[in-house]
Write a protein that holds these residues in place. Structure first.
Motif, PDB file in Angstrom:
ATOM      1  N   TYR A 149       4.304 -54.488 -55.828  1.00  0.00           N
ATOM      2  CA  TYR A 149       3.956 -54.136 -57.213  1.00  0.00           C
ATOM      3  C   TYR A 149       5.204 -53.982 -58.071  1.00  0.00           C
ATOM      4  CZ  TYR A 149       2.701 -51.284 -61.231  1.00  0.00           C
ATOM      5  OH  TYR A 149       2.579 -50.796 -62.516  1.00  0.00           O
ATOM      6  N   SER A 170       6.156 -56.330 -61.243  1.00  0.00           N
ATOM      7  CA  SER A 170       6.256 -55.742 -62.585  1.00  0.00           C
ATOM      8  C   SER A 170       7.505 -56.203 -63.310  1.00  0.00           C
ATOM      9  CB  SER A 170       6.264 -54.212 -62.490  1.00  0.00           C
ATOM     10  OG  SER A 170       7.514 -53.724 -62.025  1.00  0.00           O
ATOM     11  N   PHE A 217       3.191 -44.107 -59.242  1.00  0.00           N
ATOM     12  CA  PHE A 217       1.911 -44.826 -59.215  1.00  0.00           C
ATOM     13  C   PHE A 217       1.345 -44.733 -57.803  1.00  0.00           C
ATOM     14  CE2 PHE A 217       5.200 -47.795 -58.053  1.00  0.00           C
ATOM     15  CZ  PHE A 217       4.665 -48.541 -57.023  1.00  0.00           C
ATOM     16  N   LEU A 238      -5.201 -49.709 -57.668  1.00  0.00           N
ATOM     17  CA  LEU A 238      -3.951 -49.220 -58.244  1.00  0.00           C
ATOM     18  C   LEU A 238      -4.255 -48.156 -59.278  1.00  0.00           C
ATOM     19  CD1 LEU A 238      -0.838 -49.496 -58.929  1.00  0.00           C
ATOM     20  CD2 LEU A 238      -1.551 -51.236 -60.605  1.00  0.00           C
ATOM     21  N   GLN A 239      -3.526 -47.041 -59.215  1.00  0.00           N
ATOM     22  CA  GLN A 239      -3.613 -45.982 -60.219  1.00  0.00           C
ATOM     23  C   GLN A 239      -2.231 -45.843 -60.854  1.00  0.00           C
ATOM     24  OE1 GLN A 239      -4.882 -42.606 -57.936  1.00  0.00           O
ATOM     25  NE2 GLN A 239      -6.885 -43.458 -57.481  1.00  0.00           N
ATOM     26  N   THR A 240      -2.125 -46.188 -62.133  1.00  0.00           N
ATOM     27  CA  THR A 240      -0.816 -46.163 -62.782  1.00  0.00           C
ATOM     28  C   THR A 240      -0.947 -45.996 -64.281  1.00  0.00           C
ATOM     29  OG1 THR A 240       1.275 -47.353 -63.054  1.00  0.00           O
ATOM     30  CG2 THR A 240      -0.724 -48.676 -63.050  1.00  0.00           C
ATOM     31  N   GLU A 241       0.082 -45.414 -64.872  1.00  0.00           N
ATOM     32  CA  GLU A 241       0.187 -45.337 -66.325  1.00  0.00           C
ATOM     33  C   GLU A 241       1.217 -46.335 -66.835  1.00  0.00           C
ATOM     34  OE1 GLU A 241      -1.760 -43.499 -68.271  1.00  0.00           O
ATOM     35  OE2 GLU A 241      -2.817 -42.859 -66.454  1.00  0.00           O
ATOM     36  N   HIS A 242       1.800 -47.110 -65.934  1.00  0.00           N
ATOM     37  CA  HIS A 242       2.808 -48.081 -66.335  1.00  0.00           C
ATOM     38  C   HIS A 242       2.173 -49.254 -67.079  1.00  0.00           C
ATOM     39  CE1 HIS A 242       6.013 -46.054 -64.261  1.00  0.00           C
ATOM     40  NE2 HIS A 242       5.352 -46.054 -63.131  1.00  0.00           N
ATOM     41  N   ARG A 301      -0.349 -53.172 -65.287  1.00  0.00           N
ATOM     42  CA  ARG A 301      -1.478 -52.652 -64.515  1.00  0.00           C
ATOM     43  C   ARG A 301      -2.564 -53.695 -64.262  1.00  0.00           C
ATOM     44  NH1 ARG A 301      -1.987 -49.831 -69.479  1.00  0.00           N
ATOM     45  NH2 ARG A 301      -1.036 -48.023 -68.505  1.00  0.00           N
TER      46      ARG A 301
END
Length: 231
Positions: free
Chosen positions: A154, A158, A169, A180-184, A187
């Motif tokens: 990942y 990215s 993440f 996937l759990q992300t605030e980036h 995604r």
């Protein structure tokens, strides 16, 4: 379109062939390879670059000398020009792997070792660490490297490299797939794992989900010989 290749390193190439392969790489890469103390490290690094270049030449129908590669500000190699393709590579132990796709992509291979819970607690998201702790002790090494290769794939896809903390993440494996759990910003991506060797884990990440069912294995000598056709 996604291509995933794997090469198992069996032996040192013939010295004359090795010299020709090295000369096909940019001078900076040749210098880097020459600085390795251990021959196995140099062979892995050289073969990884040869594999990437082979995939690019074959797909774009160009010569090796026509390949132009730049790096983004985070150090990720990118094809110059409007080719529409992205590539990435990885190596561990006896294996070299590569991916070429028409979307951002990343790949990571790791030899399975004992799970280091200290590293996991520091580098994994809290949910990932809890998931790892819930795995039977005898299976933790495998699950640790499932997560590690997925997270590395990942980060590499990215394009942000080490600027993305691994704990920022979370990736979770379910019976129905990988989430996937992300605030980036990055995604909208997909994951797949391939079985390459019982002693290794291999994961890929890409902006599209049309992964091949199986990765394509190519012999070490076969790769070198086929690549020579593009010189």
């Amino acid at each position: 379109m996604i291509q995933v290749y794997g090469v198992k390193l069996e032996q040192e190439p013939d010295p004359l062939l090795k010299r020709k392969l090295l000369e096909a790489l940019p001078f900076q890469k040749q210098e880097k390879i020459s600085r390795f103390i251990h021959r196995a490290d140099a062979l892995r690094c050289m073969t990884a670059d040869i594999l990437s270049r082979y995939m690019i030449c074959r797909t774009l129908a160009i010569k090796n000398s026509e390949i132009r590669i730049n790096c983004n500000r985070f150090g990720k190699p990118l094809l110059s020009g409007d080719t529409g393709y992205h590539f990435n590579q990885s190596h561990s132990g006896q294996w070299v792997v590569g991916i070429l796709a028409d979307s951002p992509c990343g790949i990571d291979a790791e030899e399975i070792r004992e799970a280091d819970l200290g590293i996991a607690e520091h580098c994994f998201a809290k949910q990932e660490f809890r998931d790892l702790q819930a795995v039977p002790v005898e299976l933790r090494g495998e699950y640790f490297f499932d997560l590690w290769t997925l997270k590395e794939s990942y980060v590499k896809a990215s394009g942000f490299g080490l600027s993305v903390p691994l704990a920022s993440f979370a990736i979770r494996k379910h019976s129905t797939g990988i989430t996937l759990q992300t605030e980036h910003e990055f995604r909208d991506c997909h994951f797949k794992q391939y079985h390459i060797d019982p002693a290794y884990k291999l994961s890929v990440c890409a902006g599209v989900s049309k992964f091949p069912e199986q990765l394509e294995l190519i012999g070490q000598e076969q790769l070198y010989i086929q690549f020579m056709n593009y010189l």
